[in-house]
Design a protein around this motif. Structure first.
Motif, mmCIF file in Angstrom:
data_model
loop_
_atom_site.group_PDB
_atom_site.id
_atom_site.type_symbol
_atom_site.label_atom_id
_atom_site.label_comp_id
_atom_site.label_asym_id
_atom_site.label_seq_id
_atom_site.Cartn_x
_atom_site.Cartn_y
_atom_site.Cartn_z
ATOM 1 N N GLU A 65 11.803 -4.161 -4.489
ATOM 2 C CA GLU A 65 11.549 -4.379 -5.251
ATOM 3 C C GLU A 65 9.595 -4.168 -5.475
ATOM 4 N N ARG A 66 8.935 -3.348 -5.961
ATOM 5 C CA ARG A 66 7.782 -3.004 -5.644
ATOM 6 C C ARG A 66 6.494 -4.514 -6.500
ATOM 7 N N LYS A 67 5.770 -4.713 -5.733
ATOM 8 C CA LYS A 67 5.314 -5.520 -6.601
ATOM 9 C C LYS A 67 4.377 -4.936 -6.958
ATOM 10 N N ASN A 81 -10.443 2.892 2.163
ATOM 11 C CA ASN A 81 -11.158 1.998 1.291
ATOM 12 C C ASN A 81 -10.394 0.503 0.388
ATOM 13 N N GLU A 82 -9.982 -0.637 2.070
ATOM 14 C CA GLU A 82 -8.865 -0.853 2.053
ATOM 15 C C GLU A 82 -9.402 -2.708 2.529
ATOM 16 N N GLU A 83 -10.672 -3.182 2.069
ATOM 17 C CA GLU A 83 -11.148 -4.239 2.642
ATOM 18 C C GLU A 83 -11.122 -5.451 1.770
ATOM 19 N N VAL A 137 0.167 2.217 8.856
ATOM 20 C CA VAL A 137 -0.538 2.073 7.346
ATOM 21 C C VAL A 137 -1.402 2.602 7.059
ATOM 22 N N PRO A 138 -1.515 3.712 6.152
ATOM 23 C CA PRO A 138 -2.446 3.846 6.438
ATOM 24 C C PRO A 138 -3.625 3.788 5.356
ATOM 25 N N CYS A 139 -5.269 3.041 5.385
ATOM 26 C CA CYS A 139 -5.742 2.475 4.590
ATOM 27 C C CYS A 139 -6.963 3.249 3.823
ATOM 28 N N GLU A 146 -8.695 -1.630 -5.548
ATOM 29 C CA GLU A 146 -7.536 -1.274 -6.573
ATOM 30 C C GLU A 146 -6.964 0.206 -6.351
ATOM 31 N N SER A 147 -6.197 0.731 -7.105
ATOM 32 C CA SER A 147 -5.202 2.010 -6.843
ATOM 33 C C SER A 147 -5.643 2.716 -6.583
ATOM 34 N N LYS A 148 -5.647 3.444 -5.180
ATOM 35 C CA LYS A 148 -6.866 5.350 -5.264
ATOM 36 C C LYS A 148 -5.789 6.527 -5.608
ATOM 37 N N TYR A 149 -4.869 5.885 -6.346
ATOM 38 C CA TYR A 149 -3.861 6.901 -6.778
ATOM 39 C C TYR A 149 -4.661 7.012 -8.531
ATOM 40 N N ASP A 192 2.523 1.233 2.839
ATOM 41 C CA ASP A 192 1.238 0.940 2.183
ATOM 42 C C ASP A 192 0.303 0.022 2.609
ATOM 43 N N ALA A 193 -1.107 -0.029 2.357
ATOM 44 C CA ALA A 193 -1.917 -1.164 3.052
ATOM 45 C C ALA A 193 -0.986 -2.845 2.090
ATOM 46 N N ASP A 194 -1.523 -2.054 0.659
ATOM 47 C CA ASP A 194 -1.617 -2.852 -0.523
ATOM 48 C C ASP A 194 -0.499 -3.665 -0.379
ATOM 49 N N LEU A 195 0.814 -4.048 0.935
ATOM 50 C CA LEU A 195 1.624 -4.342 1.255
ATOM 51 C C LEU A 195 2.758 -4.842 -0.273
ATOM 52 N N GLN A 196 2.853 -3.876 -1.528
ATOM 53 C CA GLN A 196 3.121 -3.482 -2.904
ATOM 54 C C GLN A 196 4.963 -2.940 -2.789
ATOM 55 N N ASP A 197 4.773 -2.327 -1.350
ATOM 56 C CA ASP A 197 6.196 -2.134 -0.828
ATOM 57 C C ASP A 197 6.832 -3.875 -0.622
ATOM 58 N N ASP A 219 -7.537 4.415 9.447
ATOM 59 C CA ASP A 219 -8.869 4.004 8.338
ATOM 60 C C ASP A 219 -9.039 5.814 8.143
ATOM 61 N N ASP A 220 -8.154 6.229 7.154
ATOM 62 C CA ASP A 220 -8.637 7.616 5.991
ATOM 63 C C ASP A 220 -10.575 7.558 5.878
ATOM 64 N N GLY A 221 -10.817 8.129 7.002
ATOM 65 C CA GLY A 221 -12.054 7.633 6.282
ATOM 66 C C GLY A 221 -12.922 6.930 5.422
HETATM 67 N N1 UDP Z 1 -4.695 5.614 1.217
HETATM 68 C C1 UDP Z 1 -5.433 7.033 1.643
HETATM 69 N N2 UDP Z 1 -6.080 7.877 1.796
HETATM 70 C C2 UDP Z 1 -6.759 8.159 -0.078
HETATM 71 C C3 UDP Z 1 -6.264 7.078 -0.604
HETATM 72 C C4 UDP Z 1 -4.897 6.331 -0.009
HETATM 73 O O1 UDP Z 1 -4.953 6.506 3.444
HETATM 74 O O2 UDP Z 1 -7.354 8.835 0.312
HETATM 75 C C5 UDP Z 1 -3.816 4.929 1.255
HETATM 76 C C6 UDP Z 1 -3.744 3.590 0.749
HETATM 77 O O3 UDP Z 1 -4.998 2.498 1.090
HETATM 78 C C7 UDP Z 1 -2.795 2.530 0.605
HETATM 79 C C8 UDP Z 1 -1.851 4.143 -0.047
HETATM 80 O O4 UDP Z 1 -2.170 5.419 0.771
HETATM 81 O O5 UDP Z 1 -2.397 2.265 1.674
HETATM 82 C C9 UDP Z 1 -1.457 3.541 -1.113
HETATM 83 O O6 UDP Z 1 -2.408 4.093 -1.593
HETATM 84 P P1 UDP Z 1 -2.377 3.249 -3.278
HETATM 85 O O7 UDP Z 1 -1.740 1.935 -3.272
HETATM 86 O O8 UDP Z 1 -4.118 2.593 -3.655
HETATM 87 O O9 UDP Z 1 -1.724 3.947 -4.770
HETATM 88 P P2 UDP Z 1 -1.252 3.585 -5.832
HETATM 89 O O10 UDP Z 1 0.105 2.187 -5.042
HETATM 90 O O11 UDP Z 1 -1.887 3.058 -6.569
HETATM 91 O O12 UDP Z 1 0.297 4.553 -5.723
#
Ligand code: UDP
Ligand code: MG
Length: 316
Positions: A204-206, A14-16, A10-12, A212-215, A103-108, A49-51
């Motif tokens: 289904e993606r939630k 700023n996911e506190e 799980v890449p994270c 908030e989204s990091k993308y 993903d850390a936000d468990l959208q998947d 933790d991605d910095g």
């Molecule tokens: N993430 C990361 N490094 C970054 C940007 C995002 O590791 O520079 C991780 C983030 O924590 C999450 C995943 O990548 O677990 C997907 O990011 P996000 O949910 O913000 O993207 P979206 O679902 O909106 O496309």
């Protein structure tokens, strides 16, 4: 009893806000999988933790103390989702029989993890999570995503439509992945090139539950460009063809001008000249930009700088 060591990677960044819930849900799901005999006792959740600049690492380090199934890796800088994911997968490669990235936000939907593992136990090396619909996306994202996948296909790049980075990879597939040294990472393009037996799982993606989204759009466009220019040189061919087309047109224009001149109907012609300069100037700059993008990539590839650096690791 199942002997398969599964790593959930799980890449994270700023996911506190999200992490406490992610720890809770993933722990429960992994326990269920172990109880169901789909994953072995040695299975782990690996948080990368991605910095981050918030308390993400503090939360991971604390979770490692309290939960024997959680491990963490901290990157020294923010290197972006793809690199963070690679760092996690390469760490998992040494320890796991298979790794599943999410993903850390468990959208998947983590409810389908069992299906991933069933396919793995049936001999698949790679299982792609594919979104069954895009109902939770905005119309804009739906259309741009659709356009992107069909463009990729037309450019000759093999990708799985509506698959993000929710996927299972066996140790053998991870070893194959480690042979790709590119700095400009686009995992969705690389993994299909590995070619081992694969299958898909629909889910289904939630919506994101917290944080908030990091993308944002800008990053998404950059990522799409990355995908195209890392896997296809067709844009270069297209602009060469376009150059030929424009040259042929100019010859026709020249002939037309000559005939007009000879037949004595020359007009001041200022508009035509100025518009031709603007038009061709624009086209040339655009084409130069495309070539420049590829040159830039070669530049970052030849330097072979490390793609990530692990600052601390807490593995158990
Ligand atoms: N993430 C990361 N490094 C970054 C940007 C995002 O590791 O520079 C991780 C983030 O924590 C999450 C995943 O990548 O677990 C997907 O990011 P996000 O949910 O913000 O993207 P979206 O679902 O909106 O496309
Ligand atoms: Mg997300």
């Amino acid at each position: 009893m199942c002997e398969t060591t599964v790593y959930l990677v799980v890449p994270c960044y700023n996911e506190e806000e999200m992490l406490p819930e992610t720890f809770r849900q993933l722990t429960q799901t992994l326990d269920d999988l172990i109880r169901a005999g789909k994953a072995g006792e040695g299975s782990r959740m690996l948080f990368v933790d991605d910095g981050s600049s918030d308390r993400t690492w503090a939360l991971i380090a604390e979770a490692v103390q309290n939960n024997p199934r959680i491990c963490g890796v901290k990157l020294a800088h923010n290197r972006g989702h793809q690199n963070a994911l690679l760092a996690g997968l390469m760490t998992a490669k040494e320890r796991a029989d298979c790794a599943i990235s999410l993903d850390a936000d468990l959208q998947d939907d983590i409810g389908v993890l069992g299906e991933f593992l069933d396919k793995f136990h049936n001999g698949c090396d790679i299982v792609y999570g594919v979104r069954s619909n895009r109902a939770t996306d905005t119309a804009f994202k739906r259309n741009t995503a659709g356009g992107f996948y069909s463009l990729m296909k037309r450019l000759g790049v093999e990708t799985i439509s509506n698959h993000a980075d929710y996927r299972l990879m066996s140790r053998r597939a991870l070893e194959a992945l480690s042979e790709y040294d590119e700095v400009n990472l686009f995992l969705r393009g690389i993994v299909p090139q590995i070619g081992y037996p694969h299958d898909v799982v629909y889910y289904e993606r939630k919506e994101r539950m917290a944080g908030e989204s990091k993308y944002p759009l800008k990053k998404m466009i950059r990522f799409a460009m990355e995908g195209i220019t890392s896997f296809s040189v067709k844009p270069l061919k297209l602009i060469s063809n376009f150059g030929i087309f424009i040259s042929v047109l100019s010859v026709a224009g020249l002939l037309y001008a000559l005939i007009s001149y000879l037949s004595g109907v020359t007009v001041p012609g200022w508009t035509a000249i100025v518009s031709a300069i603007f038009f061709l100037g624009g086209i040339q700059l655009l084409c130069l930009g495309v070539v420049g993008t590829y040159v830039g990539k070669i530049y970052s590839e030849v330097k072979q700088r490390p793609r990530y650096r692990i600052e601390t690791a807490q593995l158990q």
